[in-house]
Design a protein around this motif. Sequence first.
Motif, PDB file in Angstrom:
ATOM      1  N   THR A 237       0.828  -1.201   0.000  1.00 21.72           N
ATOM      2  CA  THR A 237       0.000   0.000   0.000  1.00 21.72           C
ATOM      3  C   THR A 237       0.863   1.252   0.000  1.00 21.72           C
ATOM      4  O   THR A 237       0.598   2.217  -0.745  1.00 21.72           O
ATOM      5  CB  THR A 237      -0.934   0.010   1.224  1.00 21.72           C
ATOM      6  N   LEU A 238       1.907   1.248   0.822  1.00 18.88           N
ATOM      7  CA  LEU A 238       2.816   2.392   0.861  1.00 18.88           C
ATOM      8  C   LEU A 238       3.497   2.587  -0.489  1.00 18.88           C
ATOM      9  O   LEU A 238       3.666   3.730  -0.950  1.00 18.88           O
ATOM     10  CB  LEU A 238       3.867   2.174   1.955  1.00 18.88           C
ATOM     11  N   ALA A 239       3.866   1.492  -1.156  1.00 17.04           N
ATOM     12  CA  ALA A 239       4.500   1.591  -2.478  1.00 17.04           C
ATOM     13  C   ALA A 239       3.551   2.228  -3.491  1.00 17.04           C
ATOM     14  O   ALA A 239       3.964   3.063  -4.310  1.00 17.04           O
ATOM     15  CB  ALA A 239       4.943   0.210  -2.961  1.00 17.04           C
ATOM     16  N   LEU A 240       2.277   1.870  -3.431  1.00 14.77           N
ATOM     17  CA  LEU A 240       1.296   2.461  -4.346  1.00 14.77           C
ATOM     18  C   LEU A 240       1.109   3.956  -4.073  1.00 14.77           C
ATOM     19  O   LEU A 240       0.959   4.752  -4.997  1.00 14.77           O
ATOM     20  CB  LEU A 240      -0.038   1.723  -4.229  1.00 14.77           C
ATOM     21  N   VAL A 241       1.106   4.334  -2.804  1.00 16.44           N
ATOM     22  CA  VAL A 241       0.983   5.754  -2.446  1.00 16.44           C
ATOM     23  C   VAL A 241       2.183   6.533  -2.985  1.00 16.44           C
ATOM     24  O   VAL A 241       2.042   7.625  -3.556  1.00 16.44           O
ATOM     25  CB  VAL A 241       0.864   5.915  -0.918  1.00 16.44           C
ATOM     26  N   LEU A 242       3.369   5.983  -2.804  1.00 15.64           N
ATOM     27  CA  LEU A 242       4.581   6.637  -3.304  1.00 15.64           C
ATOM     28  C   LEU A 242       4.565   6.741  -4.827  1.00 15.64           C
ATOM     29  O   LEU A 242       4.987   7.752  -5.400  1.00 15.64           O
ATOM     30  CB  LEU A 242       5.824   5.877  -2.835  1.00 15.64           C
ATOM     31  N   LEU A 243       4.077   5.676  -5.493  1.00 18.97           N
ATOM     32  CA  LEU A 243       3.983   5.714  -6.950  1.00 18.97           C
ATOM     33  C   LEU A 243       3.027   6.824  -7.403  1.00 18.97           C
ATOM     34  O   LEU A 243       3.321   7.566  -8.361  1.00 18.97           O
ATOM     35  CB  LEU A 243       3.505   4.360  -7.473  1.00 18.97           C
ATOM     36  N   GLY A 244       1.891   6.946  -6.720  1.00 16.07           N
ATOM     37  CA  GLY A 244       0.958   8.017  -7.048  1.00 16.07           C
ATOM     38  C   GLY A 244       1.576   9.391  -6.863  1.00 16.07           C
ATOM     39  O   GLY A 244       1.382  10.298  -7.692  1.00 16.07           O
ATOM     40  N   ALA A 245       2.340   9.549  -5.777  1.00 11.52           N
ATOM     41  CA  ALA A 245       3.011  10.836  -5.531  1.00 11.52           C
ATOM     42  C   ALA A 245       4.042  11.116  -6.616  1.00 11.52           C
ATOM     43  O   ALA A 245       4.178  12.260  -7.087  1.00 11.52           O
ATOM     44  CB  ALA A 245       3.672  10.816  -4.159  1.00 11.52           C
ATOM     45  N   PHE A 246       4.759  10.080  -7.067  1.00 13.68           N
ATOM     46  CA  PHE A 246       5.757  10.253  -8.120  1.00 13.68           C
ATOM     47  C   PHE A 246       5.098  10.706  -9.422  1.00 13.68           C
ATOM     48  O   PHE A 246       5.566  11.650 -10.074  1.00 13.68           O
ATOM     49  CB  PHE A 246       6.503   8.941  -8.336  1.00 13.68           C
ATOM     50  N   VAL A 247       4.011  10.047  -9.797  1.00 13.73           N
ATOM     51  CA  VAL A 247       3.311  10.414 -11.032  1.00 13.73           C
ATOM     52  C   VAL A 247       2.817  11.857 -10.952  1.00 13.73           C
ATOM     53  O   VAL A 247       2.951  12.639 -11.908  1.00 13.73           O
ATOM     54  CB  VAL A 247       2.138   9.445 -11.291  1.00 13.73           C
ATOM     55  N   LEU A 248       2.260  12.240  -9.809  1.00 14.77           N
ATOM     56  CA  LEU A 248       1.741  13.598  -9.630  1.00 14.77           C
ATOM     57  C   LEU A 248       2.854  14.631  -9.748  1.00 14.77           C
ATOM     58  O   LEU A 248       2.706  15.651 -10.441  1.00 14.77           O
ATOM     59  CB  LEU A 248       1.057  13.708  -8.265  1.00 14.77           C
ATOM     60  N   VAL A 249       3.987  14.365  -9.103  1.00 13.51           N
ATOM     61  CA  VAL A 249       5.107  15.306  -9.143  1.00 13.51           C
ATOM     62  C   VAL A 249       5.659  15.418 -10.556  1.00 13.51           C
ATOM     63  O   VAL A 249       5.952  16.524 -11.047  1.00 13.51           O
ATOM     64  CB  VAL A 249       6.207  14.858  -8.153  1.00 13.51           C
ATOM     65  N   GLU A 250       5.801  14.287 -11.248  1.00 12.01           N
ATOM     66  CA  GLU A 250       6.378  14.321 -12.596  1.00 12.01           C
ATOM     67  C   GLU A 250       5.490  15.072 -13.578  1.00 12.01           C
ATOM     68  O   GLU A 250       5.979  15.758 -14.481  1.00 12.01           O
ATOM     69  CB  GLU A 250       6.622  12.891 -13.098  1.00 12.01           C
ATOM     70  N   ARG A 251       4.188  14.945 -13.423  1.00 10.01           N
ATOM     71  CA  ARG A 251       3.279  15.637 -14.345  1.00 10.01           C
ATOM     72  C   ARG A 251       3.314  17.154 -14.138  1.00 10.01           C
ATOM     73  O   ARG A 251       2.957  17.915 -15.050  1.00 10.01           O
ATOM     74  CB  ARG A 251       1.854  15.109 -14.162  1.00 10.01           C
TER      75      ARG A 251
END
Length: 477
Positions: A237-251
Amino acid sequence: MLAVGERRQRAALLTVVIGQFAVQLATMPISAILPTLADHFGVDFSLISWVPSAYLLALTGFILVAGRLGDLYGHRRVYATGLALYALAGGAGGLAPTAAVLIGLRAVQGLGGALMLGNGLAILANAFPGGARGRAVGIAQVAASLGGIVGVAYGLLFLDTLSWHWLFWVLWPLGALGLWCARDLDDARPAGPARPDLAGAVLLFLTLTVGSLSLSHLHGGEASFQADVTYHLTMQTLALVLLGAFVLVERRQAQPLLRFADLHVRDFNALAISNLLMHMTMMASIFTTPFLIERAFGLPKPFTSAMLLALQITWVIMAYVSGWLYDRLRARWLVPVGMTLIAVGLLGMGLLASHGYGALVASALVLGVGTGLYMTANNTLAVSLLPATKRGLASGILETTRQLGHTLGVAIPVALMGPAVSAAASGSAGLGFLQGFQTVSLAMAALCTVGVALSLLPVLGSGPPAERRTSAPAPVA
């Protein structure tokens, strides 16, 4: 005197070969001497198991970042930095006064290894034209396998005479030799971003690291078959949250570390997923085979070592054969053929394991031939599908899928062999481990059929023009 182009090709090949050889000395050989390290430092297995784990976590989490850094700032610069970091931290491990210091140095060494692995394929692809690229990649694969073989042989033959320290100290002269070879590499590069995307780099590293931790059992032996569901679900779950944060920051970044449009290449994505499946099935067979041979067949450990050594030798031979055939025939078909042989080998291991050690070895050799054919052809084709300015990204993705495949190749058998271990606890140990091994092998064979389908996509397609041009060297990134 060699021409400038020939000198750069030789420098590229020698630099990557030395790096691949050195990196393999930090994986399987180090894992094999964990009991020796535990005795030397006077610690238990739960602590000393972090010696390989810290290295692999740093390696897996940073490879993709390292590949993109090579695209942005120059593959030679990033690779040489990684080689220096890897050699210095790794060699210093032989002087570590405590297990904790050794674990910290191994984490730093993993970062250096990521900088190398994330750029090695890119360096070869940019130095060699299409008609010679397969052999160059094949030689690098051979060097990687030889690194593992030499390290294991050292552990078996010279560990008591020369001590474990030399497995670390040998990295100093290897690193110096690699840096000397790298001086002739061309460092032409596109201008990097004015402001590096540090937030994206940190989030991507944390996402991949936590994702790897969520799939790992950081302990060994039969106890590793006991899964902690709460731990795994929390980390995933933490990995998915971090992935979402990464996608948001990159966009939202004007100059992101990773442009998602760069990933819209169907054939490359198919080969990357296929690469993950292949390394997953390979690691699953390596992980479960010792349990079959020693617990189900009741054979001593040398039988396990002999079979794994035979597999390594088969990979070494077929990796170069694959590169030669790829260059000679432009043989994209080697990728699905190799994956098919892997599936056939795993199917044979699953169906014929009950017939004993001989049938197991015969099936495993089919698996080894397929693995050697697949790895060189797949990496050569995949890195050729992207332009020179994105080959660090290609190299990073391929190495990331490789490492994640290794992690899944332990996590999935752990889940599938749980019932077998329960049966073993009730008294039918041999039958339980046999049935568990067969279940894992057949499941991996089924996954390989998906890999065959994916690897057929680039074969059936025409490929981009850049990959079809083989008469001239690829542009230098």
